[in-house]
Design a protein around this motif. Structure first.
Motif, short mmCIF file in Angstrom:
data_model
loop_
_atom_site.label_atom_id
_atom_site.label_comp_id
_atom_site.label_asym_id
_atom_site.label_seq_id
_atom_site.Cartn_x
_atom_site.Cartn_y
_atom_site.Cartn_z
N LEU A 293 -56.49 7.44 -20.04
CA LEU A 293 -57.42 6.54 -19.47
C LEU A 293 -58.41 6.22 -20.18
O LEU A 293 -59.37 7.02 -20.83
CB LEU A 293 -57.84 7.21 -18.02
N ALA A 294 -58.87 5.02 -20.25
CA ALA A 294 -60.24 4.42 -21.22
C ALA A 294 -60.66 3.16 -20.76
O ALA A 294 -60.07 2.43 -19.88
CB ALA A 294 -60.10 4.35 -22.43
N TYR B 155 -64.52 -5.65 -21.60
CA TYR B 155 -63.46 -6.39 -20.75
C TYR B 155 -62.47 -6.88 -21.28
O TYR B 155 -61.87 -7.98 -20.75
CB TYR B 155 -63.99 -7.19 -19.32
N LYS B 156 -61.84 -6.24 -22.39
CA LYS B 156 -60.71 -6.85 -23.13
C LYS B 156 -59.56 -5.86 -22.77
O LYS B 156 -59.65 -4.77 -22.64
CB LYS B 156 -60.91 -7.22 -24.41
N SER B 157 -58.27 -6.10 -23.38
CA SER B 157 -57.00 -5.27 -22.77
C SER B 157 -56.95 -4.33 -23.83
O SER B 157 -57.54 -4.48 -25.14
CB SER B 157 -55.90 -6.11 -22.89
N LEU B 158 -56.66 -3.12 -23.65
CA LEU B 158 -56.28 -1.97 -24.55
C LEU B 158 -54.92 -1.91 -25.00
O LEU B 158 -54.75 -1.20 -25.88
CB LEU B 158 -56.52 -0.73 -23.87
N ARG B 159 -54.23 -3.16 -24.92
CA ARG B 159 -52.93 -3.20 -25.39
C ARG B 159 -52.84 -2.91 -27.09
O ARG B 159 -51.83 -2.57 -27.53
CB ARG B 159 -52.08 -4.50 -25.03
N TYR B 160 -53.99 -3.51 -27.61
CA TYR B 160 -54.03 -3.88 -29.11
C TYR B 160 -53.99 -2.32 -29.87
O TYR B 160 -53.63 -2.15 -30.95
CB TYR B 160 -55.05 -4.33 -29.52
N LEU B 161 -54.21 -1.27 -29.01
CA LEU B 161 -54.43 -0.02 -29.37
C LEU B 161 -53.07 1.13 -29.42
O LEU B 161 -53.15 2.03 -29.71
CB LEU B 161 -55.44 0.86 -28.62
N ILE B 162 -51.85 0.36 -28.88
CA ILE B 162 -50.97 0.96 -28.85
C ILE B 162 -50.31 1.49 -30.12
O ILE B 162 -50.04 2.72 -30.43
CB ILE B 162 -49.83 0.01 -28.49
N PHE C 54 -53.03 3.57 -20.25
CA PHE C 54 -53.22 2.97 -18.95
C PHE C 54 -54.14 1.65 -19.40
O PHE C 54 -55.16 1.79 -20.39
CB PHE C 54 -53.64 3.67 -17.99
N GLU C 55 -54.00 0.38 -18.90
CA GLU C 55 -54.90 -0.60 -18.96
C GLU C 55 -56.33 -0.26 -18.93
O GLU C 55 -56.59 0.61 -18.09
CB GLU C 55 -54.41 -1.96 -18.31
N ASN C 56 -57.02 -1.14 -19.37
CA ASN C 56 -58.77 -0.81 -19.44
C ASN C 56 -59.05 -0.69 -17.87
O ASN C 56 -59.01 -1.55 -17.11
CB ASN C 56 -59.30 -2.09 -20.09
N THR C 57 -59.65 0.30 -17.73
CA THR C 57 -60.16 0.61 -16.20
C THR C 57 -60.94 -0.22 -15.60
O THR C 57 -61.09 -0.44 -14.48
CB THR C 57 -60.54 1.98 -16.06
N ARG C 58 -61.86 -1.04 -16.60
CA ARG C 58 -62.73 -1.88 -15.98
C ARG C 58 -62.26 -3.42 -15.85
O ARG C 58 -62.85 -4.26 -15.38
CB ARG C 58 -63.85 -2.12 -17.31
N LEU C 59 -61.11 -3.53 -16.01
CA LEU C 59 -60.23 -4.74 -15.90
C LEU C 59 -59.92 -4.71 -14.31
O LEU C 59 -59.42 -5.89 -13.83
CB LEU C 59 -59.16 -5.16 -16.75
N CYS C 60 -59.88 -3.61 -13.54
CA CYS C 60 -59.88 -3.64 -12.04
C CYS C 60 -60.82 -4.39 -11.29
O CYS C 60 -61.94 -4.52 -11.89
CB CYS C 60 -59.93 -2.28 -11.70
N GLU D 94 -63.37 -6.67 -8.86
CA GLU D 94 -64.56 -6.37 -8.00
C GLU D 94 -65.33 -5.02 -8.80
O GLU D 94 -65.88 -4.39 -7.79
CB GLU D 94 -64.10 -6.15 -6.74
N LYS D 95 -65.05 -4.86 -9.81
CA LYS D 95 -65.87 -3.50 -10.60
C LYS D 95 -65.26 -2.37 -9.78
O LYS D 95 -66.34 -1.26 -9.79
CB LYS D 95 -67.34 -3.88 -10.59
N ARG D 96 -64.40 -2.23 -9.45
CA ARG D 96 -63.93 -0.99 -8.77
C ARG D 96 -64.01 0.34 -9.59
O ARG D 96 -64.45 1.47 -8.80
CB ARG D 96 -62.42 -1.19 -8.17
N GLU D 97 -63.98 0.36 -10.84
CA GLU D 97 -64.10 1.33 -11.70
C GLU D 97 -65.61 1.77 -11.59
O GLU D 97 -65.91 2.99 -11.49
CB GLU D 97 -63.71 0.99 -13.20
N GLU D 98 -66.45 0.56 -11.89
CA GLU D 98 -67.91 1.07 -12.13
C GLU D 98 -68.65 1.45 -10.83
O GLU D 98 -69.47 2.39 -10.76
CB GLU D 98 -68.54 -0.36 -12.68
N ASN D 99 -67.96 0.98 -9.62
CA ASN D 99 -68.55 1.35 -8.50
C ASN D 99 -67.69 2.57 -7.82
O ASN D 99 -67.98 3.08 -6.64
CB ASN D 99 -68.25 0.20 -7.50
#
Length: 361
Positions: free
Chosen positions: A78-79, A84-91, A121-127, A129-134
């Motif tokens: 998890l990261a 706010y970009k996808s983490l797919r490029y890090l595979i 797992f995809e960028n947690t901040r892409l969830c 309504e900022k559900r990660e940050e909140n």
């Protein structure tokens, strides 16, 4: 490891109410992970291309490999990425780092592993309504479906009360810090819990609202606090009164205040020459430009000399701090370079770290 207060610590109001995290948080050796699904929160917040040089990126490997030694069923990484970009490029980079196939998932389905042991797992901040940050409890519960053990291995975000940092471990009994975080707290506490005599703190960069609590707190526990960067102009503008043991540099007006004066740099170097412990965060000037890098270079070379002459303990942290050391090939003398800038400042200020509090023994 459990740190004992060294001579001088705990006297004259030093470290009021401060308890070291070293030895007081669950480590990997404290939990059983065999045949379990493990959620590992790491720090992959850097710009494209920096994965080849970032200390944060390389900090992923030791913990993942340690978990694999104990026959975990699955590791879900998890990261977040602050842009706010996808983490797919890090595979691919992660697969090369870990020397094994890495799956990628956009949801919490365990089927996404496709027979592979490591899943990103995809960028947690892409969830939304900022559900990660909140720290949304529903989002934390959603991620918990991917594992039954939590490992926090992202020191740089441990001062954030986000869903993947505090929400998930609050829901699990099996949890611990990873090897990178354990190393960070051990190294930082080792610097902080030293005698006051010869303890020098150097604070630079900008944003006085962020640095002022650190300056004032460290003035209580250090012999001297040296302040440079853009901070002197902000201190003067806001007419901030500081303790007597805080030495504020003069800025070079001929350089548009982009560096401290030569006199200030040499004064700082003289003070540092007697240091036995040095904690540093933030450059003295705009070091990216040759003509305004002199102040930082003089000050850092004085730190290195203190290491050679006094066997001083050198601790540094912050993005620009690390960048300067790397650019000038000065990393080796430092006992520890923290992966976290803001997190390290919060930590040394004596503030509670949400991501560590939830992992206390």
């Amino acid at each position: 490891m459990s740190l004992e207060r060294r001579p001088g610590i705990g006297q004259e109001g030093q470290f009021p109410e401060r308890v070291p995290y070293a030895g007081n948080i669950r480590a990997l050796r404290d939990i059983h992970v065999s045949d379990k699904g493990v959620l590992v929160r790491v720090d992959l917040d850097f710009k494209d291309g920096e994965e080849k040089t970032s200390r944060r990126f390389f900090a992923v490997k030791p913990t993942v490999k340690e978990l694999e030694k104990h026959d975990v069923k699955r590791i879900t990484i998890l990261a977040h990425n602050g842009d706010y970009k996808s983490l797919r490029y890090l595979i691919k980079p992660l697969a090369e780092l870990l020397q094994e196939d890495v799956a990628f998932t956009l949801d919490n389905s365990t089927k996404s592993a496709e027979g592979r042991r490591v899943v990103l797992f995809e960028n947690t901040r892409l969830c939304p309504e900022k559900r990660e940050e909140n720290n949304d409890p529903d989002f934390a519960a959603y991620m918990v479906e991917m594992g039954d053990t939590y490992v926090g291995n992202a020191f740089a975000t441990s001062h954030r009360a986000h869903a993947s940092i505090v929400g998930i471990p609050a829901l699990l009994k099996s949890k611990a810090v990873g090897l990178q975080v354990e190393e960070e707290v051990n190294r930082i506490d080792e610097a902080l819990y030293r005698p006051k005599e010869g303890f020098i703190v150097v604070i630079g960069g900008a944003k006085i609202e962020t640095k002022l609590p650190v300056i004032k707190y460290m003035a209580n526990i250090a012999e001297t606090v040296l302040v440079g960067g853009i901070l002197p102009s902000e201190i003067e503008k806001e007419k901030i009164i500081l303790p007597d043991n805080v030495v504020v540099a003069q800025l070079d007006k001929s350089l548009e205040n982009k560096d401290i004066t030569l006199d200030s740099a040499e004064k700082f170097a003289k003070i540092l020459s007697k240091a036995k412990t040095i904690v540093w965060n933030g450059a003295m000037g705009v070091f990216e430009e040759h003509e305004t890098a002199q102040g930082t270079l003089i000050v850092v070379r004085a730190m290195v000399d203190a290491k050679s002459n006094n066997n001083a303990y050198l601790l540094a942290g912050g993005g620009e701090t690390e960048a300067f050391l790397k650019e000038n090939n000065l990393e080796q003398p430092f006992n520890h370079i923290s992966t976290g800038g803001g997190a390290m400042l919060e930590y040394v200020s004596g503030n509670k770290m949400p991501g560590l509090e939830v992992l206390r023994k």
